[in-house]
Design a protein around this motif. Sequence first.
Motif, PDB file in Angstrom:
ATOM      1  N   ALA A   1       1.265   6.424   5.251  1.00  0.00           N
ATOM      2  CA  ALA A   1       0.193   6.465   4.260  1.00  0.00           C
ATOM      3  C   ALA A   1      -0.280   5.054   3.928  1.00  0.00           C
ATOM      4  CB  ALA A   1       0.680   7.177   2.995  1.00  0.00           C
TER       5      ALA A   1
ATOM      6  N   TRP B   1      -6.755   5.254  -4.263  1.00  0.00           N
ATOM      7  CA  TRP B   1      -5.598   5.056  -5.145  1.00  0.00           C
ATOM      8  C   TRP B   1      -5.874   5.591  -6.548  1.00  0.00           C
ATOM      9  CZ3 TRP B   1      -4.404   2.233  -9.591  1.00  0.00           C
ATOM     10  CH2 TRP B   1      -3.034   2.145  -9.889  1.00  0.00           C
TER      11      TRP B   1
ATOM     12  N   CYS C   1       0.830  -1.207   0.000  1.00  0.00           N
ATOM     13  CA  CYS C   1       0.000   0.000   0.000  1.00  0.00           C
ATOM     14  C   CYS C   1       0.866   1.259   0.000  1.00  0.00           C
ATOM     15  CB  CYS C   1      -0.929  -0.005   1.208  1.00  0.00           C
ATOM     16  SG  CYS C   1      -2.210  -1.279   1.164  1.00  0.00           S
TER      17      CYS C   1
ATOM     18  N   LEU D   1      -4.085   3.651   4.343  1.00  0.00           N
ATOM     19  CA  LEU D   1      -4.833   2.934   3.310  1.00  0.00           C
ATOM     20  C   LEU D   1      -5.267   1.560   3.796  1.00  0.00           C
ATOM     21  CD1 LEU D   1      -5.793   3.262   0.394  1.00  0.00           C
ATOM     22  CD2 LEU D   1      -3.683   2.144  -0.347  1.00  0.00           C
TER      23      LEU D   1
ATOM     24  N   PHE E   1      -2.323  12.818  -0.337  1.00  0.00           N
ATOM     25  CA  PHE E   1      -1.332  11.904   0.232  1.00  0.00           C
ATOM     26  C   PHE E   1      -1.013  12.284   1.683  1.00  0.00           C
ATOM     27  CE2 PHE E   1       3.091  11.027   1.250  1.00  0.00           C
ATOM     28  CZ  PHE E   1       3.178   9.667   1.002  1.00  0.00           C
TER      29      PHE E   1
ATOM     30  N   LEU F   1      -5.447   9.324  -6.479  1.00  0.00           N
ATOM     31  CA  LEU F   1      -4.032   9.694  -6.496  1.00  0.00           C
ATOM     32  C   LEU F   1      -3.420   9.469  -7.867  1.00  0.00           C
ATOM     33  CD1 LEU F   1      -2.905   8.218  -3.051  1.00  0.00           C
ATOM     34  CD2 LEU F   1      -3.005  10.635  -3.668  1.00  0.00           C
TER      35      LEU F   1
ATOM     36  N   VAL G   1       0.848   4.070  -3.241  1.00  0.00           N
ATOM     37  CA  VAL G   1       0.478   5.491  -3.235  1.00  0.00           C
ATOM     38  C   VAL G   1       1.686   6.381  -3.517  1.00  0.00           C
ATOM     39  CG1 VAL G   1      -1.468   5.101  -1.699  1.00  0.00           C
ATOM     40  CG2 VAL G   1       0.758   5.610  -0.725  1.00  0.00           C
ATOM     41  N   TYR G   2       2.884   5.940  -3.168  1.00  0.00           N
ATOM     42  CA  TYR G   2       4.074   6.758  -3.409  1.00  0.00           C
ATOM     43  C   TYR G   2       4.435   6.799  -4.892  1.00  0.00           C
ATOM     44  CZ  TYR G   2       9.045   7.972  -3.507  1.00  0.00           C
ATOM     45  OH  TYR G   2      10.265   8.549  -3.802  1.00  0.00           O
TER      46      TYR G   2
END
Length: 653
Positions: free
Chosen positions: A491, A513, A275, A495, A414, A516, A279-280
């Motif tokens: 983060a 997601w 996760c 999530l 984020f 983002l 997101v990164y």
Amino acid sequence: MSTESDFSHEPPGRAAHEPMTEPQPDPIAQGRAARRRAAAAAASAPGAAAAVGAAEPEPNLIEQGRAARRRAARESMAEAEAEPAFVEPPRAAVAVDEPEPTPAPVPSPAPRRTERTPAPAPAPEPESRRTAAAVENPDGIPLAPYTIPEVPAIGWDPSTSPRRRWIARGLLGAVLTVQAALSLRLLAAAHPDEAATMVAGRQQLDHLLHGTPVTTDLVERIQGSPWLYPPLAGAAANADGIWGTRLLSLGFALITTVLLYSLTRRLFNERVAICAIGVYAVLQSTVVVGFYAAPESLALLLVALAAWTTVFTARRHPALALLAAPPAALACAVAYSAAFAVPALVALAFAGARPYQRTGPAALRALLAGAGTLVLLLPYGTLGKLAGWSPSRGNAPGPAGSILLNTLQWAGLFTVLAVAGTIAYARREQMNEHDAPEQDPLPTSRGQRALLGTVLTVTALLIPAAHLWTGTSGALFRHLGYGALLAAPLAGVGLTRLVGAHFRHPQLGILVWVALLALGLEQSALRYQNGPDSGRLLAVLRVHTDPQGHYLTEVDGLAEYYLGGVSKPEQWVSARTGTEYRDAAGAQHHGDAGSVAAIRDGWFSMVVLDSTAPKATDRALSDALTASGQYRLIAQFTSPTGDSSTYKVYLKH
């Protein structure tokens, strides 16, 4: 008086269903008849009562049968306890008596009661519990006691397994593929910062390999050591131009994501790690810096390596915290902006070790990590350069509202996810966020969890605050990457909490997601479309460039990189770094004053202005061009996205 019929009495209805056979003596009936005779004799002859009481009592067959069953049950339990198949001793064995019918009152002596068998003392802290119960077994057959298996704390195994590892690695590969695809789609000409890095890198590389002098002043434009990243960028540019340099940055970015996955897995588990990198990898900063020829790509990799080393050595001797000092110091030398992450790295040395060590050793780890980083920054004056660096250096100022809006657009969702993960993690720890929590517990106190979450997320808030303090938005999109890298584990926790245990609400995680991802796609594309068309600018410059002229430009790097066939890098002077100029009277001028004096004397053949340059420099040059009367505006290019960025080209009469 009793008769023979008392001993041959049969229950009613028996003769109708059974053939006539020789009647068998009934022990129960015989006992009843004997008691009746004794009672009748006592009633008829009072003097014989003493003799009857003194006589030996007749055996009670019912009590004898029950006692035999109890003895058989006890022997069976004793044999079961001595059975070698059970390694663990039983905690308790309780003999259960079946309910006895209430006997009719008789004047005979009261039967003897069988005492309940006392339960053996429980074994000290057995790993499994076993409860045995005696059952009716008139034949005396040994029976194994009933065994209750140990009940686990949870219904699934939280520890890692080969299957989980391979699935996580497959998902890691999928995330890396998505990240690479998002970066590779950004096809555009080199930006001024990229071009300046490649030009300076080529000259630095030639100086290292062949001893040729460095003639360009773009070396001072680089916000970091000119001997670290620029030679690498120059070698990549010699191999494949701008594509080679961008592919080098992409390699650094992918390795950074792998290190982020590893350190998050060590802090939590594979699920949170997936996760976190998910997101990164889709953030605008990650996508752009991953395909941008700038020192921040290598600095992010070194910061990730320092954080990974800190987490990896958290349970070991405090002296091993010194292993994180070299990558942290090297990151600051590569890009001065990496200094944003150093306080968090030092604090992580304490927060990461606190669950496994006492306060003293954990504090010693942080002290060693910080001192080691400072000592390594002393050579070549790097520490002094870091102290004098500011995000506003070389960038135009911007209003606070614009900085806040950009921060919210590029990293707002984020950051909210990371802060929410920090709050949820500090309030309560969940077993599905850690590997084998019973055997290898992570921080369980609320203070330790709050400390770890705060240390990892504070950098994401510190960087926008620093840009607000200095009043500049230049390079903000690159600097936000440090905060996103350190806050990504929390983060991932946010999530995971949103999805819930056993993927209870996967649609919520997918929604966040996708949001983002959509923001990262749009913002990274706008980043490469932002700014005026450099192709049209280069077409104008190519027409008016010759090998003998002198040119002043605020658009550093573009002309030096793309016009290398018609000019030399030393012909182009960076207005952002200033000019060293000696006028006709012999007076020496430096910086902006040197540029203004050279324009006044008409020393430059052409001047290129960029509205993103520092406002004081741009205003001074514009006033000098107007006052000189020797230059005329021949071209002006404005950004197609509608922002205030503008290129202006002035040519000497």
